[in-house]
Motif scaffolding. Structure first.
Motif, PDB file in Angstrom:
ATOM      1  N   LEU A 180       0.327  -1.561  -0.387  1.00 38.84           N
ATOM      2  CA  LEU A 180      -0.043  -0.197   0.115  1.00 38.84           C
ATOM      3  C   LEU A 180       0.871   0.987   0.041  1.00 38.84           C
ATOM      4  CD1 LEU A 180      -2.943  -1.345   2.989  1.00 38.84           C
ATOM      5  CD2 LEU A 180      -2.608  -1.606  -0.349  1.00 38.84           C
ATOM      6  N   LYS A 181       2.198   1.005   0.529  1.00 40.19           N
ATOM      7  CA  LYS A 181       2.974   2.094   0.653  1.00 40.19           C
ATOM      8  C   LYS A 181       3.222   2.812  -0.828  1.00 40.19           C
ATOM      9  CE  LYS A 181       5.638   1.193   5.379  1.00 40.19           C
ATOM     10  NZ  LYS A 181       6.502   1.085   5.773  1.00 40.19           N
ATOM     11  N   LEU A 182       3.461   1.496  -1.378  1.00 40.91           N
ATOM     12  CA  LEU A 182       3.744   1.907  -3.354  1.00 40.91           C
ATOM     13  C   LEU A 182       2.426   2.510  -3.614  1.00 40.91           C
ATOM     14  CD1 LEU A 182       5.518  -1.287  -4.125  1.00 40.91           C
ATOM     15  CD2 LEU A 182       6.661   0.581  -2.985  1.00 40.91           C
ATOM     16  N   MET A 183       1.386   2.801  -3.223  1.00 41.81           N
ATOM     17  CA  MET A 183       0.307   3.206  -3.905  1.00 41.81           C
ATOM     18  C   MET A 183       0.197   4.628  -3.455  1.00 41.81           C
ATOM     19  SD  MET A 183      -2.061  -0.349  -3.941  1.00 41.81           S
ATOM     20  CE  MET A 183      -1.179  -1.376  -4.457  1.00 41.81           C
ATOM     21  N   LEU A 184       0.578   5.274  -2.628  1.00 41.17           N
ATOM     22  CA  LEU A 184       0.758   6.175  -2.377  1.00 41.17           C
ATOM     23  C   LEU A 184       0.889   7.658  -3.029  1.00 41.17           C
ATOM     24  CD1 LEU A 184       2.332   6.437   1.595  1.00 41.17           C
ATOM     25  CD2 LEU A 184      -0.319   6.828   0.681  1.00 41.17           C
ATOM     26  N   PRO A 185       1.507   7.101  -4.008  1.00 40.37           N
ATOM     27  CA  PRO A 185       2.128   8.321  -5.127  1.00 40.37           C
ATOM     28  C   PRO A 185       0.943   9.024  -6.189  1.00 40.37           C
ATOM     29  CG  PRO A 185       4.043   7.791  -4.852  1.00 40.37           C
ATOM     30  CD  PRO A 185       2.376   6.468  -3.835  1.00 40.37           C
ATOM     31  N   ILE A 391      -5.022  13.117  15.638  1.00 41.09           N
ATOM     32  CA  ILE A 391      -6.687  13.933  16.162  1.00 41.09           C
ATOM     33  C   ILE A 391      -7.675  13.435  14.346  1.00 41.09           C
ATOM     34  CG2 ILE A 391      -7.320  16.046  15.653  1.00 41.09           C
ATOM     35  CD1 ILE A 391      -5.414  17.093  17.180  1.00 41.09           C
ATOM     36  N   VAL A 392      -6.620  13.380  13.407  1.00 41.91           N
ATOM     37  CA  VAL A 392      -7.270  12.565  12.226  1.00 41.91           C
ATOM     38  C   VAL A 392      -8.290  11.117  12.724  1.00 41.91           C
ATOM     39  CG1 VAL A 392      -7.019  12.775   9.551  1.00 41.91           C
ATOM     40  CG2 VAL A 392      -6.113  14.123  10.319  1.00 41.91           C
ATOM     41  N   THR A 393      -7.662  10.510  12.221  1.00 44.94           N
ATOM     42  CA  THR A 393      -7.573   9.132  13.479  1.00 44.94           C
ATOM     43  C   THR A 393      -8.582   8.974  14.074  1.00 44.94           C
ATOM     44  OG1 THR A 393      -5.289   8.224  12.735  1.00 44.94           O
ATOM     45  CG2 THR A 393      -6.717   6.976  13.779  1.00 44.94           C
ATOM     46  N   LEU A 488      -6.459   5.016   5.118  1.00 51.15           N
ATOM     47  CA  LEU A 488      -4.931   5.510   4.158  1.00 51.15           C
ATOM     48  C   LEU A 488      -5.387   6.615   2.824  1.00 51.15           C
ATOM     49  CD1 LEU A 488      -1.847   4.969   4.850  1.00 51.15           C
ATOM     50  CD2 LEU A 488      -1.472   4.181   2.866  1.00 51.15           C
ATOM     51  N   GLU A 489      -6.068   5.869   2.498  1.00 52.75           N
ATOM     52  CA  GLU A 489      -6.302   7.071   0.804  1.00 52.75           C
ATOM     53  C   GLU A 489      -7.668   7.701   1.547  1.00 52.75           C
ATOM     54  OE1 GLU A 489     -10.050   6.667  -2.859  1.00 52.75           O
ATOM     55  OE2 GLU A 489      -8.946   4.920  -1.678  1.00 52.75           O
TER      56      GLU A 489
END
Length: 532
Positions: A180-185, A391-393, A488-489
């Protein structure tokens, strides 16, 4: 001559006609008996068995069960919007179930309602809900509307037993955090396009009114298109558009599928759904074929979900020594359809309600922005920073509690089993009404209908009196495989939006949450955004 010929023919053919007529009559009687059993004898037998075990609830009405009354009550409730900042939404979303639970489900006792001829036992006790979702004895299966599922997706969530185990094992690598880290871009690229479009639409008064519900659906569709299909993004976008139409059409059928054979009727909506399904599958087969060819030619497969899935499938087949042990082309097509249905829909619902609730409660919008700017300033968020967001979480968890994308989880007994000291016969639908568990004051306190993200300040386990009462992604072995992807998204989207924009409710917004399958705003989600 003709009359004499008929006389010669009649005696020989008459027995055949009689036999044919008898067989036809027997077939009609047999079919009528099956229908009568399904629509009357079986429901009455199940109702008698459940009441003998001490369960209370509504009584069976021939053919429709509670559907007609539920539809009438829902229509009345949906005609009246809620006051702004009112989060007591259960009486509006499921008014019939709300009143039935109030009358028959006191002290969290399971109670009966009817989906057509099928009895539904609604379980609101979190401990019993966890027993159902853990399915320790394997006597429960998911509630599946088979005819509708064929036209939406028969992927992982559709399967049972060993087939589910195999699919889960093969698909799991695609949703590991390292992947999933690879999909952050891709996440950030899609979000930045959305934000740039909004900023570019800001008028001379410094604001822009936008219905963020379709915008965020489009965003999550773009994200899943890029992350699932990589270089085939544009073709994936077309699949998303078709899946969105298919979903809308499927919702028209949901209240009618208790009618035997309804999905086989040659009506316009059914014909169109079959046409859409053929086009979706044709596009997906083409994308999959190109990806498989690229893999043979040595192309990297680590940057999109489809590539990771195909790589995992190949590895699984090599380890088991036979191609029959892997996923077929049809299996892979169905999993790709599920990527859209589950991935895009869930995240768009979460983001929409997050934007609306932060508009209703601007103090939390300010707190979230302060945390984001403190971690990233105006820089693009990275995984390590996203994982440190507290806070966002908390905000996202509270949004999921008050407005869960899927308001209930269904299972069905296929053999007799015991839950909480009650023995249920085969053929009973077991419903976990997530929305009602999330809004239970006995579990969450007297402030249950207030937007208070701070209740999650010490994590999920300490947010309520029962650590098993938070179920937005399900629970147990079948917990949503894409929950980390969705969160994550959502974190990435909120971070990028709050870095550059502030927003409030537009005067045109009407607070009217409703649901068919997922929970979304009935009249849109109008907000006013301003650049900062």
């Amino acid at each position: 001559m003709v009359f004499r010929g008929w006389l010669m023919w009649a005696p020989a053919s008459a027995p055949v006609l009689v036999v044919f007529g008898l067989l036809f009559g027997l077939a009609l009687v047999w079919q009528a008996g099956r229908l009568l059993h399904r629509l009357w004898w079986r429901p009455r037998r199940l109702e008698k068995a459940l009441r003998a075990r001490g369960l209370r609830g509504s009584s069976y009405r021939f053919l429709t069960g509670d559907l007609a009354e539920e539809s009438r009550r829902r229509k009345e409730a949906w005609a009246r919007p809620l006051p702004l900042r009112c989060h007591d939404i259960a009486p509006r979303i499921k008014p019939f179930l709300h009143d039935t639970l109030g009358e028959h489900g006191k002290q969290r006792q399971p109670c009966i309602t009817w989906f057509g001829p099928t009895p539904e036992v609604n379980i609101t006790d979190p401990e019993l809900a966890k027993v159902v979702l853990s399915n320790k004895f394997g006597h429960l299966e998911r509630v599946r509307f088979k005819e509708v599922s064929k036209l939406l997706s028969q992927g992982l969530t559709y399967h049972e037993g060993e087939k589910w185990v195999k699919h889960r094992r093969i698909i799991n690598p695609a949703f590991q955090l390292e992947k999933l880290k690879l999909m952050l871009p891709a996440f950030s690229a899609c979000c930045e396009e959305l934000i740039s479009r909004w900023i570019g639409s800001i008028g001379c008064d410094g604001s822009y009114e936008v219905d963020c519900w379709p915008e965020l659906k489009s965003l999550t569709g773009d994200v899943i298109s890029r992350t699932a299909f990589g270089s085939s993004y544009l073709e994936g976008r077309r699949v998303f558009e078709l899946q969105a139409e298919q979903f809308e059409r499927a919702m028209k059928c949901m209240q009618k599928i208790s009618i035997p054979g309804y999905m086989s009727l040659p009506i316009e909506n059914n014909r169109k759904m079959h046409q859409i399904n053929k086009e979706i599958e044709s596009i997906l087969r083409g994308i999959i074929g190109k990806k498989m060819q690229a893999m043979k030619e040595g192309e990297s497969t680590k940057d999109d979900l489809l590539g990771i899935l195909l790589e995992s499938n190949t590895k699984h087949m090599e380890e088991n020594g036979q191609s029959s042990q892997g996923l077929t082309m049809k299996d892979i097509v169905e999993e790709c359809k599920l990527f859209y249905f589950a991935g895009a829909e869930t995240t768009s619902v979460l983001l929409t309600w997050a934007m609306l609730l932060l508009s209703m409660h601007p103090e939390w919008q300010d707190r979230a922005r302060e945390e984001i700017l403190g971690l990233f300033r105006k820089n693009k968020p990275d995984y390590e920073g996203l994982s440190r967001l507290k806070i966002v979480t908390m905000i996202l968890y509270e949004v999921l509690r008050l407005y869960p994308p899927f308001i209930e989880i269904g299972r069905k007994t296929y053999k007799e089993m015991e839950i909480g000291g009650v023995t249920y016969p085969a053929g009973v639908s077991i419903k976990i009404p997530v929305l009602f568990i999330h809004h239970d004051p006995d579990t969450w306190g007297s402030d249950v209908h207030e937007f208070k993200p701070e209740r999650f300040s010490e994590g999920i386990s300490k947010a309520s009196k029962d650590p098993g009462a938070f179920l937005p992604f399900g629970w147990g072995p079948r917990i949503c495989i894409g929950q980390n992807f969705a969160l994550l998204e959502a974190k990435m989207a909120l971070c990028l939006i709050l870095q550059r924009l502030e927003f409030e409710l537009a005067p045109s917004y009407t607070h009217a949450p409703h649901t068919m399958v997922t929970l979304h705003p009935m009249h849109g989600a109008q907000i006013k955004v301003r650049a900062i």
